[in-house]
Design an enzyme around this catalytic site. Structure first.
Site, PDB file in Angstrom:
ATOM      1  N   TRP A 158       0.809  -1.222   0.000  1.00  0.00           N
ATOM      2  CA  TRP A 158       0.000   0.000   0.000  1.00  0.00           C
ATOM      3  C   TRP A 158       0.838   1.265   0.000  1.00  0.00           C
ATOM      4  CZ3 TRP A 158       1.917   2.191   4.261  1.00  0.00           C
ATOM      5  CH2 TRP A 158       2.371   1.342   5.282  1.00  0.00           C
ATOM      6  N   ASN A 159       2.138   1.158   0.282  1.00  0.00           N
ATOM      7  CA  ASN A 159       2.890   2.401   0.518  1.00  0.00           C
ATOM      8  C   ASN A 159       3.183   3.188  -0.761  1.00  0.00           C
ATOM      9  OD1 ASN A 159       4.662   0.353  -0.151  1.00  0.00           O
ATOM     10  ND2 ASN A 159       6.296   1.046   1.193  1.00  0.00           N
ATOM     11  N   LYS A 182      -2.418  -8.478  -7.581  1.00  0.00           N
ATOM     12  CA  LYS A 182      -3.252  -8.394  -6.371  1.00  0.00           C
ATOM     13  C   LYS A 182      -2.754  -7.196  -5.565  1.00  0.00           C
ATOM     14  CE  LYS A 182      -3.019  -9.238  -2.332  1.00  0.00           C
ATOM     15  NZ  LYS A 182      -3.667  -7.992  -1.843  1.00  0.00           N
ATOM     16  N   PRO A 183      -3.467  -6.061  -5.679  1.00  0.00           N
ATOM     17  CA  PRO A 183      -3.020  -4.873  -4.953  1.00  0.00           C
ATOM     18  C   PRO A 183      -3.322  -4.997  -3.459  1.00  0.00           C
ATOM     19  CG  PRO A 183      -5.093  -4.414  -6.069  1.00  0.00           C
ATOM     20  CD  PRO A 183      -4.724  -5.837  -6.420  1.00  0.00           C
ATOM     21  N   ALA A 184      -2.683  -4.145  -2.663  1.00  0.00           N
ATOM     22  CA  ALA A 184      -2.932  -4.157  -1.223  1.00  0.00           C
ATOM     23  C   ALA A 184      -4.383  -3.767  -0.941  1.00  0.00           C
ATOM     24  CB  ALA A 184      -1.989  -3.192  -0.516  1.00  0.00           C
ATOM     25  N   SER A 237       6.170  -7.230   3.427  1.00  0.00           N
ATOM     26  CA  SER A 237       6.920  -7.588   4.628  1.00  0.00           C
ATOM     27  C   SER A 237       7.714  -8.877   4.427  1.00  0.00           C
ATOM     28  CB  SER A 237       5.958  -7.764   5.798  1.00  0.00           C
ATOM     29  OG  SER A 237       5.047  -8.805   5.505  1.00  0.00           O
ATOM     30  N   GLU A 258      10.829  -8.258  -2.883  1.00  0.00           N
ATOM     31  CA  GLU A 258      11.299  -6.978  -2.343  1.00  0.00           C
ATOM     32  C   GLU A 258      10.709  -6.879  -0.947  1.00  0.00           C
ATOM     33  OE1 GLU A 258      13.460  -5.265  -3.785  1.00  0.00           O
ATOM     34  OE2 GLU A 258      13.320  -5.966  -5.852  1.00  0.00           O
ATOM     35  N   ARG A 286      10.361  10.987   3.685  1.00  0.00           N
ATOM     36  CA  ARG A 286       9.697  10.749   2.405  1.00  0.00           C
ATOM     37  C   ARG A 286       8.599   9.716   2.616  1.00  0.00           C
ATOM     38  NH1 ARG A 286      10.520   8.186  -3.048  1.00  0.00           N
ATOM     39  NH2 ARG A 286      11.563   6.429  -2.109  1.00  0.00           N
ATOM     40  N   CYS A 292      10.255   1.139   2.428  1.00  0.00           N
ATOM     41  CA  CYS A 292      11.196   0.099   2.863  1.00  0.00           C
ATOM     42  C   CYS A 292      12.637   0.606   2.804  1.00  0.00           C
ATOM     43  CB  CYS A 292      11.023  -1.155   2.023  1.00  0.00           C
ATOM     44  SG  CYS A 292      10.936  -0.776   0.283  1.00  0.00           S
ATOM     45  N   SER A 449      16.080   5.760  -5.054  1.00  0.00           N
ATOM     46  CA  SER A 449      15.259   5.040  -6.034  1.00  0.00           C
ATOM     47  C   SER A 449      15.345   5.703  -7.402  1.00  0.00           C
ATOM     48  CB  SER A 449      13.801   5.016  -5.584  1.00  0.00           C
ATOM     49  OG  SER A 449      13.711   4.389  -4.329  1.00  0.00           O
ATOM     50  N   GLU A 466      14.622  -4.950  -9.279  1.00  0.00           N
ATOM     51  CA  GLU A 466      13.556  -4.336 -10.079  1.00  0.00           C
ATOM     52  C   GLU A 466      14.077  -3.020 -10.634  1.00  0.00           C
ATOM     53  OE1 GLU A 466      10.153  -4.201  -7.341  1.00  0.00           O
ATOM     54  OE2 GLU A 466       9.407  -5.914  -8.461  1.00  0.00           O
TER      55      GLU A 466
HETATM   56  P1  NAD Z   1       2.207  -7.189   4.069  1.00  0.00           P
HETATM   57  O1  NAD Z   1       3.449  -7.883   3.712  1.00  0.00           O
HETATM   58  O2  NAD Z   1       1.254  -7.861   4.990  1.00  0.00           O
HETATM   59  O3  NAD Z   1       1.371  -6.807   2.758  1.00  0.00           O
HETATM   60  C1  NAD Z   1       1.934  -6.663   1.472  1.00  0.00           C
HETATM   61  C2  NAD Z   1       1.040  -7.349   0.456  1.00  0.00           C
HETATM   62  O4  NAD Z   1       0.992  -8.735   0.756  1.00  0.00           O
HETATM   63  C3  NAD Z   1      -0.398  -6.872   0.443  1.00  0.00           C
HETATM   64  O5  NAD Z   1      -0.889  -6.880  -0.885  1.00  0.00           O
HETATM   65  C4  NAD Z   1      -1.105  -7.932   1.254  1.00  0.00           C
HETATM   66  O6  NAD Z   1      -2.485  -8.050   0.945  1.00  0.00           O
HETATM   67  C5  NAD Z   1      -0.371  -9.175   0.805  1.00  0.00           C
HETATM   68  N1  NAD Z   1      -0.477 -10.293   1.726  1.00  0.00           N
HETATM   69  C6  NAD Z   1      -0.606 -10.262   3.082  1.00  0.00           C
HETATM   70  N2  NAD Z   1      -0.690 -11.505   3.569  1.00  0.00           N
HETATM   71  C7  NAD Z   1      -0.618 -12.352   2.516  1.00  0.00           C
HETATM   72  C8  NAD Z   1      -0.658 -13.766   2.376  1.00  0.00           C
HETATM   73  N3  NAD Z   1      -0.782 -14.562   3.429  1.00  0.00           N
HETATM   74  N4  NAD Z   1      -0.559 -14.288   1.133  1.00  0.00           N
HETATM   75  C9  NAD Z   1      -0.425 -13.494   0.064  1.00  0.00           C
HETATM   76  N5  NAD Z   1      -0.389 -12.146   0.125  1.00  0.00           N
HETATM   77  C10 NAD Z   1      -0.480 -11.582   1.339  1.00  0.00           C
HETATM   78  O7  NAD Z   1       2.589  -5.797   4.637  1.00  0.00           O
HETATM   79  P2  NAD Z   1       1.637  -4.851   5.517  1.00  0.00           P
HETATM   80  O8  NAD Z   1       0.884  -5.578   6.565  1.00  0.00           O
HETATM   81  O9  NAD Z   1       0.872  -4.038   4.566  1.00  0.00           O
HETATM   82  O10 NAD Z   1       2.752  -4.014   6.241  1.00  0.00           O
HETATM   83  C11 NAD Z   1       3.419  -4.604   7.346  1.00  0.00           C
HETATM   84  C12 NAD Z   1       4.871  -4.269   7.334  1.00  0.00           C
HETATM   85  O11 NAD Z   1       5.461  -4.720   6.109  1.00  0.00           O
HETATM   86  C13 NAD Z   1       5.161  -2.785   7.333  1.00  0.00           C
HETATM   87  O12 NAD Z   1       5.146  -2.270   8.619  1.00  0.00           O
HETATM   88  C14 NAD Z   1       6.503  -2.760   6.720  1.00  0.00           C
HETATM   89  O13 NAD Z   1       7.467  -3.058   7.696  1.00  0.00           O
HETATM   90  C15 NAD Z   1       6.485  -3.884   5.719  1.00  0.00           C
HETATM   91  N6  NAD Z   1       6.237  -3.396   4.335  1.00  0.00           N
HETATM   92  C16 NAD Z   1       7.283  -3.329   3.514  1.00  0.00           C
HETATM   93  C17 NAD Z   1       7.090  -2.856   2.230  1.00  0.00           C
HETATM   94  C18 NAD Z   1       8.202  -2.746   1.266  1.00  0.00           C
HETATM   95  O14 NAD Z   1       8.118  -1.946   0.347  1.00  0.00           O
HETATM   96  N7  NAD Z   1       9.249  -3.536   1.397  1.00  0.00           N
HETATM   97  C19 NAD Z   1       5.832  -2.452   1.817  1.00  0.00           C
HETATM   98  C20 NAD Z   1       4.760  -2.558   2.697  1.00  0.00           C
HETATM   99  C21 NAD Z   1       4.994  -3.032   3.967  1.00  0.00           C
END
Ligand code: NAD
Length: 485
Positions: A158-159, A182-184, A237, A258, A286, A292, A449, A466
């Site tokens: 989502w970020n 599959k978007p957030a 994550s 990533e 930012r 991340c 980036s 990427e």
């Molecule tokens: P997340 O990893 O839970 O979500 C990222 C994506 O994965 C979303 O589209 C989510 O729907 C999907 N997802 C979640 N559980 C899944 C599963 N079991 N199977 C398949 N897809 C799944 O991240 P979050 O909860 O949105 O954020 C939590 C932490 O993750 C943040 O605090 C941050 O530390 C980290 N994060 C990192 C990035 C990055 O760019 N590296 C981006 C977002 C979050």
């Protein structure tokens, strides 16, 4: 009608499958919330496994045809998509600000950055090469060709609702792969609008599908178990990344991951302190700290620590907090209450462990998910904030005395995505850049980036790159053809 209401009334909210707005087989929907107010702004179609398999059917139906489409034609479509995204900057930026919370200025920046992956990979689509050589033994010839890996699944966070999509979609389409995104759950609207724009650019039906869902696993698990899918690319994550790697093992899928970061930001005693403060503002604040690549641990030589901390505190304390779409706002809300709670808990833990609050430190009362821009100094090594990704507007500062101590502290993490340091000494710059265990290093700059550069991490920050010329390789498989001499 306000510009936000007008925009929301016009954006797609159904699943995008096989080139058409589609209702989910099971008919469900879920709410998208404006994090600046907590109010529901849209009801979006809620995909499940049956929808995912329809999207995969469409992707498989057109995969061969898309792979056989002339690279120049794939390139032309991506180039046109870049133009259209740039033309729609204001709509896409406002939509991102409404569903994600970042300021409009940052959203506009993301549109430019995210669009650039479409242009960059439109240029790479026509440069997919192979190689030819004679066998050293003289008894054969070696021909190496590249082919698209096939249907891909992209799971985005989502970020950066646009750029984390285009960074995957651009190279996949350029390589000749089909893709299901599959978007957030928090930010599906931007990706749905992008799908519509790609169709307008001439992308054939079925090549790209977008499946918003409130239950990620219900969509991704059937796809990962299906032998027709050939790759998964994920940004999010490390916890979910590990799960996806495990699930990918069943079909031995190609993976690009990533994952999380814990970026050190080192200020040496020979640094331009004012430059370092400006760099830290960018690396830390930012995207409201929700990146991340965000500076997670600010390590400052004790000789300049007070000067640096005082100047950074002054800048951070002056940030104007508010809804991202209001004029003058410099810091928007966090994405949701859960994320804000996690940030607040990290700050409380650090303060309990002995950190000093220089500014901020609290949740902002009232509607929306705001947290005060915060500076913590003298953060002890044992605090959770030193080990875990903050993902919020909190600068955590610790002092050091020697270069060796700074490098050891910087590398003392299971992550290795981004690292930053400031020095005026060229020898030190080369030495430290080499010693940091990190996929990306910023030297005397706080933003790294770039669509033309390979973005990716080492250690538990992920697999693959990427962007850059490297980015398209993630979507190509290599074939060796042995020929007689
Ligand atoms: P997340 O990893 O839970 O979500 C990222 C994506 O994965 C979303 O589209 C989510 O729907 C999907 N997802 C979640 N559980 C899944 C599963 N079991 N199977 C398949 N897809 C799944 O991240 P979050 O909860 O949105 O954020 C939590 C932490 O993750 C943040 O605090 C941050 O530390 C980290 N994060 C990192 C990035 C990055 O760019 N590296 C981006 C977002 C979050």
């Amino acid at each position: 009608m306000s510009s936000i209401a007008r925009l929301l009334a016009s954006v797609p909210t159904r699943l995008w499958i096989d080139g058409a707005d589609t209702d989910p087989v099971d008919g469900g929907h879920f709410s998208v919330v404006n994090p600046a107010t907590g109010a529901v702004v849209a009801e979006v179609a809620d995909a499940r496994g049956k929808d995912a398999l329809l999207a995969l059917d469409a992707a498989c139906r057109v995969q061969d045809e898309w792979a056989a489409t002339a690279p120049r034609e794939r390139s032309r479509i991506l180039r046109r998509a870049w133009e259209l995204v740039v033309e729609r900057t204001e709509d896409l930026a406002l939509l991102m600000t409404v569903e994600m919370g970042k300021t409009l200025a940052e959203s506009r920046g993301e549109v430019a950055y995210g669009a650039e992956f479409l242009r960059w990979f439109s240029e790479e689509a026509v440069r997919i090469g192979g190689r030819y050589t004679e066998a050293p033994s003289g008894n054969g010839r070696i021909l190496v060709t590249k082919a698209p890996v096939g249907p891909c699944l992209a799971i985005t966070p989502w970020n950066f609702p646009l750029a984390m999509g285009t960074r995957k979609i651009g190279p996949a389409l350029a390589a000749g792969c089909t893709m299901i995104v599959k978007p957030a759950e928090d930010t599906p609207l931007t990706m749905l609008l992008l799908a519509e724009i790609l169709a307008e650019a001439g992308l054939p039906a079925g090549v790209l599908s977008v499946l918003p869902t409130s239950d990620a696993a219900s969509v991704t698990e059937p796809l990962l178990a299906d032998p027709r899918l050939r790759k998964v690319t994920f940004t999010g994550s490390t916890r979910v990344g590990k799960l996806l790697i495990e699930q990918s093992a069943q079909q031995v899928l190609r993976t690009s991951m990533e994952l999380g970061g814990n970026a050190p930001f080192i200020v040496f005693d020979d640094a331009d302190v004012d430059g370092a403060v400006t760099g830290a503002m960018a690396a830390k604040m930012r995207n409201g700290g929700e990146a991340c690549t965000a500076a997670n641990r600010i390590l400052v030589h004790n000789a300049v620590r007070e000067e640096f901390t005082a100047k950074l505190t002054e800048r951070i304390a002056a940030l104007r907090v508010g809804p991202g779409y209001e004029d003058g706002t410099e810091l928007g809300p966090l994405i949701n209450d859960r994320q804000r709670g996690a940030v607040a808990a990290l700050v409380a833990d650090a303060v309990d462990a002995g950190a000093r609050v220089r500014t901020g430190g609290h949740v902002v009362d009232g509607p929306g998910y705001f947290f005060e821009p915060t500076v913590l100094d003298e953060v002890p090594a044992g605090a959770r904030i030193v080990r875990e990704e903050i993902f919020g507007p909190v600068a955590a500062i610790t002092g050091f005395d020697t270069e060796a101590e700074a490098i050891a502290a910087a590398n003392d993490t299971e992550y290795g995505l981004a690292a930053y340091f400031y020095t005026r000494d060229l020898d030190r710059a080369m030495r430290v850049a080499a010693a940091l265990e990190s996929g990306m290093v910023g030297v005397n700059r706080g933003v790294i980036s770039d669509p033309a550069a390979p973005f990716g991490g080492v250690k538990q920050s992920g697999l693959g790159s990427e962007g850059g010329t490297e980015g398209i390789d993630e979507y190509l498989s290599t074939k060796y053809i042995a020929l007689p001499a």
